[in-house]
Design a protein around this motif. Sequence first.
Motif, short mmCIF file in Angstrom:
data_model
loop_
_atom_site.label_atom_id
_atom_site.label_comp_id
_atom_site.label_asym_id
_atom_site.label_seq_id
_atom_site.Cartn_x
_atom_site.Cartn_y
_atom_site.Cartn_z
N UNK A 19 74.20 10.76 39.99
CA UNK A 19 75.35 12.17 39.33
C UNK A 19 74.98 12.91 39.67
N UNK A 20 73.74 13.77 40.10
CA UNK A 20 73.38 14.62 39.83
C UNK A 20 73.52 15.11 41.29
N UNK A 68 74.21 8.75 28.67
CA UNK A 68 75.86 8.13 28.00
C UNK A 68 76.09 6.91 29.34
N UNK A 69 76.13 7.99 30.03
CA UNK A 69 76.47 6.98 31.43
C UNK A 69 75.40 6.13 32.14
N UNK A 124 70.02 23.40 26.52
CA UNK A 124 71.72 23.48 26.49
C UNK A 124 72.64 23.58 27.28
N UNK A 125 72.50 23.12 28.90
CA UNK A 125 73.05 23.19 29.82
C UNK A 125 72.55 21.58 30.36
N UNK A 126 70.96 21.73 30.97
CA UNK A 126 71.49 20.15 31.77
C UNK A 126 70.32 20.09 32.56
N UNK A 127 70.63 19.94 33.33
CA UNK A 127 70.33 19.32 35.29
C UNK A 127 70.76 19.54 36.34
N UNK A 128 70.22 20.18 36.78
CA UNK A 128 70.52 20.43 38.80
C UNK A 128 69.88 20.06 39.61
N UNK A 181 68.78 8.32 50.42
CA UNK A 181 70.04 7.39 51.24
C UNK A 181 71.11 7.36 50.52
N UNK A 182 71.03 6.75 49.45
CA UNK A 182 71.88 5.63 48.57
C UNK A 182 72.46 6.42 47.79
N UNK A 183 72.51 7.52 47.07
CA UNK A 183 73.41 8.66 46.78
C UNK A 183 74.69 8.54 47.38
N UNK A 184 74.31 8.92 48.91
CA UNK A 184 74.92 10.08 50.01
C UNK A 184 75.50 8.60 50.25
N UNK A 185 75.56 7.49 50.25
CA UNK A 185 76.55 6.27 51.34
C UNK A 185 77.93 6.05 50.52
N UNK A 186 78.79 6.10 51.53
CA UNK A 186 80.32 5.72 50.69
C UNK A 186 80.44 4.42 51.67
#
Length: 338
Positions: free
Chosen positions: A17-18, A33-34, A61-65, A78-83
């Motif tokens: 998500x990030x 919530x996600x 008040x803004x969250x994470x980056x 690796x997992x977040x980058x795979x399609x």
Amino acid sequence: MGPESSEQTQEALILGFLADGGEDFTSGEALSSKLGLSRTAVWKHVEALRGKGYRIEAVPARGYRLVEVPDRLTPLELTPLLATHDLGHTIHFHETVGSTNELAFRLAHDGAEHGEVVVTEQQTAGKGRRGRAWVSPPGLNLYFSAILRPELPPQRAAELTLVAAVALTEVLRETGAEAFIKWPNDVQIEGRKVAGILTELSAEPERVHFVVLGVGVNLNAQEEHFPEELRATATSLALARGQRVPRALFAASLWNRLEEWLDLHVEMGFDAVRQRWKELSSTLGQDVLVRTDRREFRGLAEDIDTMGALLVRTEDGSVERVLAGDVERLRPRATSGS
């Protein structure tokens, strides 16, 4: 799924998500919530990721980056980058193994599924083609083996090596390097080897049980990381481009492209792969010296046939079909004066 793997899954989802958020902040509320987690649980996962080397900025008040990803090749990176739909959905990561191909072969023998990948930071007994060693220093390059279960007769399994060479050369070119394929399965930049591919299979006469596709790519190795006898003939992507390579990004790009070509191979057969291989080859059209286990001869590398064998027109005009061997490009012939 044990508690550890479910925590890893949640960490991977948060990273995903990030990563999708890019430069923008993702609110803690959105993550909660996600993922169906409390804000406190999200914060604990973020802290755990920070402990593993991820730089994650948190602003009230803004969250994470996500600011920086460590140069690692674990499923978290690796997992977040795979399609992909199969390739890399299960990743067996090891700091050190003897050989990724050997481990993948054992896993496949024990029932590992199509698309599972073994990836390591270092090989102590890396395998090259024709029984040679593949030099594998830690933390610099990419070494992996993919388990494939294709619907192919054994005599067509060699086609998968050419599929991998095409995918790898295309991804290298997209980084700005002028890469070419040297028959049968070396990838070169400026005539120096940057990657090798080793395919091994388990089969009956009529049916392939599985194929292990091993790939080694020199990404961030510098000259001093190569043994002295290889320094004139080996290179890395970082040496060619003059800048460091983000390894997880490269690995994911390669796996995504490799699966695209594997799918095309299933749908269209070998011909589309063969045409692209020919476009990317540095061997065709060259005078070559061929060394096989049985003999040595010279000729003009004219084509590859429908099984990936090299067709060489020898000095007596006949065409030799080379299935395995070493091919060395000769200097252009000197033309005789009048």
